[in-house]
Design a protein around this motif. Structure first.
Motif, PDB file in Angstrom:
ATOM      1  N   SER A 172       2.949 -57.695 -30.712  1.00 48.78           N
ATOM      2  CA  SER A 172       1.935 -56.635 -31.675  1.00 48.78           C
ATOM      3  C   SER A 172       2.069 -57.000 -33.143  1.00 48.78           C
ATOM      4  O   SER A 172       1.109 -57.092 -33.735  1.00 48.78           O
ATOM      5  N   GLY A 173       3.480 -57.578 -33.410  1.00 49.19           N
ATOM      6  CA  GLY A 173       3.721 -57.915 -34.776  1.00 49.19           C
ATOM      7  C   GLY A 173       3.040 -59.298 -35.108  1.00 49.19           C
ATOM      8  O   GLY A 173       2.699 -59.477 -36.389  1.00 49.19           O
ATOM      9  N   LEU A 174       3.024 -59.865 -34.256  1.00 45.30           N
ATOM     10  CA  LEU A 174       2.264 -61.281 -34.318  1.00 45.30           C
ATOM     11  C   LEU A 174       0.836 -61.323 -34.201  1.00 45.30           C
ATOM     12  O   LEU A 174       0.358 -62.195 -34.611  1.00 45.30           O
ATOM     13  N   ASP A 175       0.319 -60.118 -33.883  1.00 44.99           N
ATOM     14  CA  ASP A 175      -1.351 -60.058 -33.445  1.00 44.99           C
ATOM     15  C   ASP A 175      -1.490 -60.891 -32.570  1.00 44.99           C
ATOM     16  O   ASP A 175      -2.770 -61.633 -32.885  1.00 44.99           O
ATOM     17  N   VAL A 176      -0.871 -61.029 -31.689  1.00 43.15           N
ATOM     18  CA  VAL A 176      -1.385 -61.876 -30.408  1.00 43.15           C
ATOM     19  C   VAL A 176      -1.487 -61.059 -29.121  1.00 43.15           C
ATOM     20  O   VAL A 176      -0.630 -59.930 -29.193  1.00 43.15           O
ATOM     21  N   ALA A 177      -1.803 -61.649 -27.950  1.00 41.87           N
ATOM     22  CA  ALA A 177      -1.502 -61.119 -26.716  1.00 41.87           C
ATOM     23  C   ALA A 177      -0.152 -61.088 -26.193  1.00 41.87           C
ATOM     24  O   ALA A 177       0.458 -62.405 -26.662  1.00 41.87           O
ATOM     25  N   LEU A 178       0.233 -60.315 -25.489  1.00 42.79           N
ATOM     26  CA  LEU A 178       1.652 -60.358 -24.951  1.00 42.79           C
ATOM     27  C   LEU A 178       1.774 -61.607 -24.028  1.00 42.79           C
ATOM     28  O   LEU A 178       2.839 -62.362 -23.941  1.00 42.79           O
ATOM     29  N   SER A 179       0.949 -62.270 -23.393  1.00 44.61           N
ATOM     30  CA  SER A 179       0.728 -63.546 -22.640  1.00 44.61           C
ATOM     31  C   SER A 179       1.161 -64.780 -23.578  1.00 44.61           C
ATOM     32  O   SER A 179       1.213 -65.834 -22.916  1.00 44.61           O
ATOM     33  N   GLN A 180       0.977 -64.582 -24.698  1.00 46.73           N
ATOM     34  CA  GLN A 180       0.983 -65.711 -25.555  1.00 46.73           C
ATOM     35  C   GLN A 180       2.471 -66.055 -26.265  1.00 46.73           C
ATOM     36  O   GLN A 180       2.611 -66.823 -26.899  1.00 46.73           O
ATOM     37  N   VAL A 181       3.282 -64.773 -25.832  1.00 47.62           N
ATOM     38  CA  VAL A 181       4.763 -64.969 -26.451  1.00 47.62           C
ATOM     39  C   VAL A 181       5.673 -65.138 -25.468  1.00 47.62           C
ATOM     40  O   VAL A 181       5.489 -64.531 -24.405  1.00 47.62           O
ATOM     41  N   PHE A 182       6.632 -66.161 -25.786  1.00 51.71           N
ATOM     42  CA  PHE A 182       7.549 -66.495 -24.796  1.00 51.71           C
ATOM     43  C   PHE A 182       8.776 -66.847 -25.529  1.00 51.71           C
ATOM     44  O   PHE A 182       8.782 -67.410 -26.377  1.00 51.71           O
ATOM     45  N   ILE A 183      10.013 -66.022 -25.023  1.00 50.81           N
ATOM     46  CA  ILE A 183      11.238 -66.252 -25.529  1.00 50.81           C
ATOM     47  C   ILE A 183      12.174 -67.175 -24.516  1.00 50.81           C
ATOM     48  O   ILE A 183      12.187 -66.610 -23.392  1.00 50.81           O
ATOM     49  N   THR A 184      12.659 -67.999 -24.959  1.00 51.92           N
ATOM     50  CA  THR A 184      13.766 -69.049 -24.045  1.00 51.92           C
ATOM     51  C   THR A 184      15.162 -68.724 -24.667  1.00 51.92           C
ATOM     52  O   THR A 184      15.320 -68.629 -25.736  1.00 51.92           O
ATOM     53  N   ARG A 185      16.084 -68.530 -23.701  1.00 56.60           N
ATOM     54  CA  ARG A 185      17.474 -68.362 -24.098  1.00 56.60           C
ATOM     55  C   ARG A 185      17.976 -69.703 -24.779  1.00 56.60           C
ATOM     56  O   ARG A 185      17.656 -70.772 -24.333  1.00 56.60           O
ATOM     57  N   ASP A 186      18.878 -69.596 -25.779  1.00 61.00           N
ATOM     58  CA  ASP A 186      19.485 -70.704 -26.341  1.00 61.00           C
ATOM     59  C   ASP A 186      21.158 -70.766 -25.668  1.00 61.00           C
ATOM     60  O   ASP A 186      21.744 -69.839 -25.957  1.00 61.00           O
ATOM     61  N   PRO A 187      21.473 -71.831 -25.195  1.00 57.95           N
ATOM     62  CA  PRO A 187      22.777 -71.625 -24.502  1.00 57.95           C
ATOM     63  C   PRO A 187      23.800 -71.789 -25.395  1.00 57.95           C
ATOM     64  O   PRO A 187      24.989 -71.425 -25.066  1.00 57.95           O
ATOM     65  N   SER A 188      23.519 -71.888 -26.903  1.00 55.34           N
ATOM     66  CA  SER A 188      24.698 -72.162 -27.938  1.00 55.34           C
ATOM     67  C   SER A 188      25.077 -70.792 -28.266  1.00 55.34           C
ATOM     68  O   SER A 188      26.223 -70.823 -28.840  1.00 55.34           O
ATOM     69  N   SER A 189      24.317 -69.722 -28.291  1.00 55.56           N
ATOM     70  CA  SER A 189      24.713 -68.329 -28.954  1.00 55.56           C
ATOM     71  C   SER A 189      23.867 -67.396 -28.130  1.00 55.56           C
ATOM     72  O   SER A 189      22.632 -67.568 -27.697  1.00 55.56           O
ATOM     73  N   HIS A 190      24.283 -66.198 -27.707  1.00 52.01           N
ATOM     74  CA  HIS A 190      23.654 -65.012 -27.057  1.00 52.01           C
ATOM     75  C   HIS A 190      22.921 -64.561 -28.341  1.00 52.01           C
ATOM     76  O   HIS A 190      21.781 -63.626 -27.735  1.00 52.01           O
ATOM     77  N   ARG A 191      22.940 -64.625 -29.388  1.00 54.97           N
ATOM     78  CA  ARG A 191      22.024 -63.790 -30.168  1.00 54.97           C
ATOM     79  C   ARG A 191      20.980 -64.997 -30.756  1.00 54.97           C
ATOM     80  O   ARG A 191      19.921 -64.515 -31.666  1.00 54.97           O
ATOM     81  N   ARG A 192      20.938 -66.009 -30.271  1.00 59.56           N
ATOM     82  CA  ARG A 192      20.009 -66.986 -30.635  1.00 59.56           C
ATOM     83  C   ARG A 192      19.079 -67.467 -29.589  1.00 59.56           C
ATOM     84  O   ARG A 192      19.407 -67.607 -28.420  1.00 59.56           O
ATOM     85  N   HIS A 193      17.571 -67.469 -29.815  1.00 63.44           N
ATOM     86  CA  HIS A 193      16.657 -68.016 -28.729  1.00 63.44           C
ATOM     87  C   HIS A 193      15.746 -68.829 -29.655  1.00 63.44           C
ATOM     88  O   HIS A 193      15.536 -68.726 -30.634  1.00 63.44           O
ATOM     89  N   THR A 194      14.877 -69.156 -28.753  1.00 65.21           N
ATOM     90  CA  THR A 194      13.621 -70.140 -29.184  1.00 65.21           C
ATOM     91  C   THR A 194      12.338 -69.168 -29.086  1.00 65.21           C
ATOM     92  O   THR A 194      12.073 -68.590 -27.742  1.00 65.21           O
ATOM     93  N   LEU A 195      11.644 -68.916 -29.928  1.00 66.68           N
ATOM     94  CA  LEU A 195      10.233 -68.081 -29.906  1.00 66.68           C
ATOM     95  C   LEU A 195       9.221 -69.435 -30.009  1.00 66.68           C
ATOM     96  O   LEU A 195       9.224 -70.176 -30.474  1.00 66.68           O
ATOM     97  N   TRP A 196       8.329 -68.980 -28.840  1.00 69.27           N
ATOM     98  CA  TRP A 196       7.137 -70.043 -28.816  1.00 69.27           C
ATOM     99  C   TRP A 196       5.814 -69.292 -28.631  1.00 69.27           C
ATOM    100  O   TRP A 196       5.903 -68.362 -27.745  1.00 69.27           O
ATOM    101  N   VAL A 197       4.971 -69.595 -29.442  1.00 68.68           N
ATOM    102  CA  VAL A 197       3.629 -68.508 -29.441  1.00 68.68           C
ATOM    103  C   VAL A 197       2.553 -69.428 -29.447  1.00 68.68           C
ATOM    104  O   VAL A 197       2.215 -70.530 -29.909  1.00 68.68           O
ATOM    105  N   ALA A 198       1.800 -69.451 -28.069  1.00 61.39           N
ATOM    106  CA  ALA A 198       1.018 -70.096 -27.882  1.00 61.39           C
ATOM    107  C   ALA A 198      -0.486 -69.876 -28.642  1.00 61.39           C
ATOM    108  O   ALA A 198      -0.735 -68.723 -29.168  1.00 61.39           O
TER     109      ALA A 198
END
Length: 714
Positions: free
Chosen positions: A292-318
């Protein structure tokens, strides 16, 4: 700064205030220049939203080099000869498409233009009459009358009369020019000039007459809507999602990488560092708020875990919804031999990457609502196994759909539906097949433990052993669609449930793969069989959930804890056919668009798979026309199979003769009296049946079917 309530003029120092204001203006100008300079190296694209407030954290590394901020003099598309040729081809193709598109619709455009031009003629006349009568002055005269100001009213009235006279002369001249010039033009002008004038006039009038929401020309191409994403919008989205606070100490969102386009060119990605105390799970739960904050559909937002830290992740917006685009036909249509020891092509993930799954040493659970692609997904894995001629297939479909019928070409054992068939009672076939598989698994473990270390180094099945006929231990794949039906058959379900639970726990390590699909993962009513159902469902290692009705059902398919990790197949849209969440195959949990293999594709693949098995000499069981050895005898089911489709009754003598001829290993010495006694023990009546004009005692097919149904319901 200037105070909000200044003192009287004799006490307020206006000169000092002016100096303060000038200083503030200079500071704002300097800050603006500094912000604009910083922005040149902050974002890789133009922001669509308001500029961020001063004091924001730097995100992207500044570009270095004297030419970093310069746009190429010659556009990239026209910089080299290959680029020029590509641009010309692309432009020509688009132009040709648009020309063809509009040429086909030209008659429609002409009719619409003529209609709206006719409407526009009256609208133009109405506008000119309104202009002539000075209608816009009416309110002024009415206001003067309401204010009882006759002088102003008379002045406005005189001005209106004068204006009307002048405008009348203008309209009269216009009418005279049209009435004289029109016929003259018609007589003297060439045809092409008349066509041009008519086209211009119709276009002009149609533009006036057409409503704003009723275009005449339909666009041939429609540009997609893209919400450009930049770091400031991402910060806004995360703060709006409650994952931090820009003004609180140690609660700011940080970036672990520069924001960039991903390798596929279909979206933007960046590494996010949440504030201390916030976790990857918090980000997954806030995925909807982030979208909602990015003003895109939910199906366009993907969050992937980063193995180096539990507070870090990769955000990919289609850029656009990646799940709405199909993955295309299955590569299995090449009909080339496959190898079950290699991953099976399954589909594409949200980024368009190929997804393949390892079938060996595992069991695969597929669940979904009806008509979401569940059977197609399971069949896709079955087709891959079928193209390996050294894999032994067992296929059970509890619903009896046509989707699985063609597997009879290659399957060692198969049963479709629950109704009686010429092959016997499907429930009995399932029981016998499961007993045989259990015995085979136990035998395999015994034999593998006795093989030399150089042949079986780890005490488990190898590719060499599986493909060597002398060991008789081929990889087996058991495909079960709508398996919940086999848990709801009465007394016989107890044995089926016990066998399935044993096999799903023990058989994969012996090279027996289970691929099971259901539309009712919640199971059946309470009882021992219901507990066995739950145990069977929960012992699948890999889960694939297409769209489900609720997050609770999604958790049943994907496994406990999937929803708390942010995986909920109930959020998938109904239009997503063949799209599901794949969990347990790897550390990642992608959303997969499965390849398509429809009924015709499956028939083609299975026909070629049979040829491969015939060439390899591995066609066996029911596919090879063999009489599969039965473990137990079911008199009632056997008698029912003796009836031809058109026969509704058989005499006991005919039944005994057919049993002795077709099932000699069990009924070699059967008599009419003995078979009658055994069948009547199930409540089947002995009635008169006519044959060749002679009536003798026998049984009706309907009575036997009713007895079978009573037994199942018991």
């Amino acid at each position: 700064m200037v105070p909000q309530n200044p003192p009287p003029d004799d006490k307020f120092d206006w000169k000092a205030a002016e100096e303060d204001v000038a200083e503030v203006v200079q500071l704002d100008e300097a800050r603006t220049r500094r912000d604009s300079t910083a922005q040149a190296g902050t974002h890789f694209e133009v922001a669509l939203d308001d500029q961020p407030a001063p004091g924001g954290m730097p995100v992207d590394e500044p570009r270095r080099g004297r030419s970093a901020d310069r746009i190429p003099i010659v556009p990239v598309g026209w910089s080299t000869w290959p680029n020029i040729k590509h641009s010309i081809r692309q432009t020509t193709a688009v132009t040709a498409y648009r020309f063809g598109f509009h040429s086909v619709r030209a008659p429609k455009y002409a009719v619409l233009a003529a209609f709206w031009a006719f409407v526009g003629l009256f609208r133009l006349a109405g506008r000119q009459l309104t202009w002539w009568w000075v209608a816009e002055q009416y309110r002024l005269r009415q206001a003067a009358a309401d204010a009882n100001d006759p002088a102003m009213w008379l002045k406005l009235h005189r001005e209106a009369k004068a204006t009307r006279m002048w405008r009348f002369l203008v309209l009269a001249a216009e009418a005279l020019a049209v009435s004289i010039g029109g016929p003259a033009l018609w007589v003297t002008a060439p045809s092409w000039a008349l066509a041009v004038v008519a086209a211009v006039a119709i276009a002009f009038l149609a533009h006036i007459g057409r409503p704003q929401d009723r275009p005449i020309v339909t666009p041939a191409t429609v540009a997609g809507r893209f919400r450009q994403i930049n770091p400031d919008i991402i910060l806004r989205a995360y703060y709006a999602g409650g994952l931090g606070h820009p003004d609180k100490p140690h609660q700011q969102i940080a970036f672990g990488s520069t924001m960039a386009r991903d390798a596929s060119g279909t979206g933007s990605q960046v590494s996010i560092d949440l504030p201390y105390g916030k976790t990857f799970d918090d980000a997954v739960k806030a995925r909807g708020a982030i979208a909602s904050g990015l003003d895109v559909a939910l199906s366009q937002v993907f969050i992937t875990r980063d193995p180096s830290s539990h507070r870090r992740h990769t955000l990919w917006v289609a850029d656009r919804d990646p799940l709405s685009v199909g993955a295309g036909r299955t590569p299995l249509l090449r009909c080339k031999p496959t190898d079950i020891w290699q991953p099976a092509p399954f589909g594409l993930d949200e980024r368009g990457n190929k997804v393949s799954v390892n079938l060996l040493w595992t069991s695969f659970l597929i669940g979904a609502q009806p008509r979401q692609g569940k059977t197609f997904a399971a069949r896709l894995l079955g087709l891959y196994a079928a193209l390996d001629p050294y894999v032994k297939l067992t296929v059970f479909d509890g619903s009896g759909k046509p989707d699985w019928r063609k597997f009879a070409l290659v399957a060692d054992r198969y049963a479709f539906g629950l109704a009686m068939t010429r092959d016997g009672d499907p429930a009995e076939i399932v029981v016998e097949a499961l007993r045989e598989i259990k015995a085979d698994v136990q035998d395999r473990y015994e034999r593998l433990s006795k093989l030399p270390v150089d042949i079986c180094p780890e005490g488990k099945l190898t590719r060499q052993i599986a493909r060597d006929p002398k060991y008789a231990m081929p990889v087996r794949v058991v495909l079960m669609d709508e398996f919940q039906e086999y848990f709801d058959l009465g007394e016989i379900s107890k044995e089926i449930a016990t066998l399935l639970v044993y096999l799903v726990k023990v058989a994969p390590a012996a090279g027996v793969i289970f691929v099971d699909a259901t539309q009712r993962p919640s199971g059946i009513a309470a009882g021992h069989v219901a507990q066995q159902f739950t145990s069977f469902r929960d012992n699948h290692q890999v889960r694939f959930s297409l769209r489900t009705g609720s997050w609770q059902v999604s958790d049943l398919v994907l496994g406990n804890g999937a929803y708390s990790e942010g995986f909920d197949s109930s959020t998938l849209l109904p239009s997503y056919k063949g799209v599901g969440i794949l969990r347990g195959a790897w550390d990642e949990t992608p959303t997969v668009r499965t390849h398509l293999a429809d009924g015709d594709d499956a028939a083609k693949i299975l026909t070629e798979a049979r040829k491969l098995r015939e060439a390899a000499g591995t066609l066996s069981g029911m596919a090879a026309g063999e009489d599969v050895t039965r473990v137990a005898r079911d008199v009632l089911a056997d008698v029912r199979t003796m009836f031809e489709p058109t026969e509704r009754g058989l005499q006991w003598e005919d039944i005994a003769a057919r049993l002795g001829d077709r099932l000699r290993e069990f009924y070699a010495d059967v008599t009419a009296e003995s078979v009658s006694a055994q069948v009547r023990s199930f409540g089947v009546r002995s009635v008169d049946v006519k044959r060749a004009g002679k009536a003798l005692k026998g049984a009706k097919a309907d009575d036997i079917d009713a007895a079978i149904q009573r037994r199942k319901a018991a």
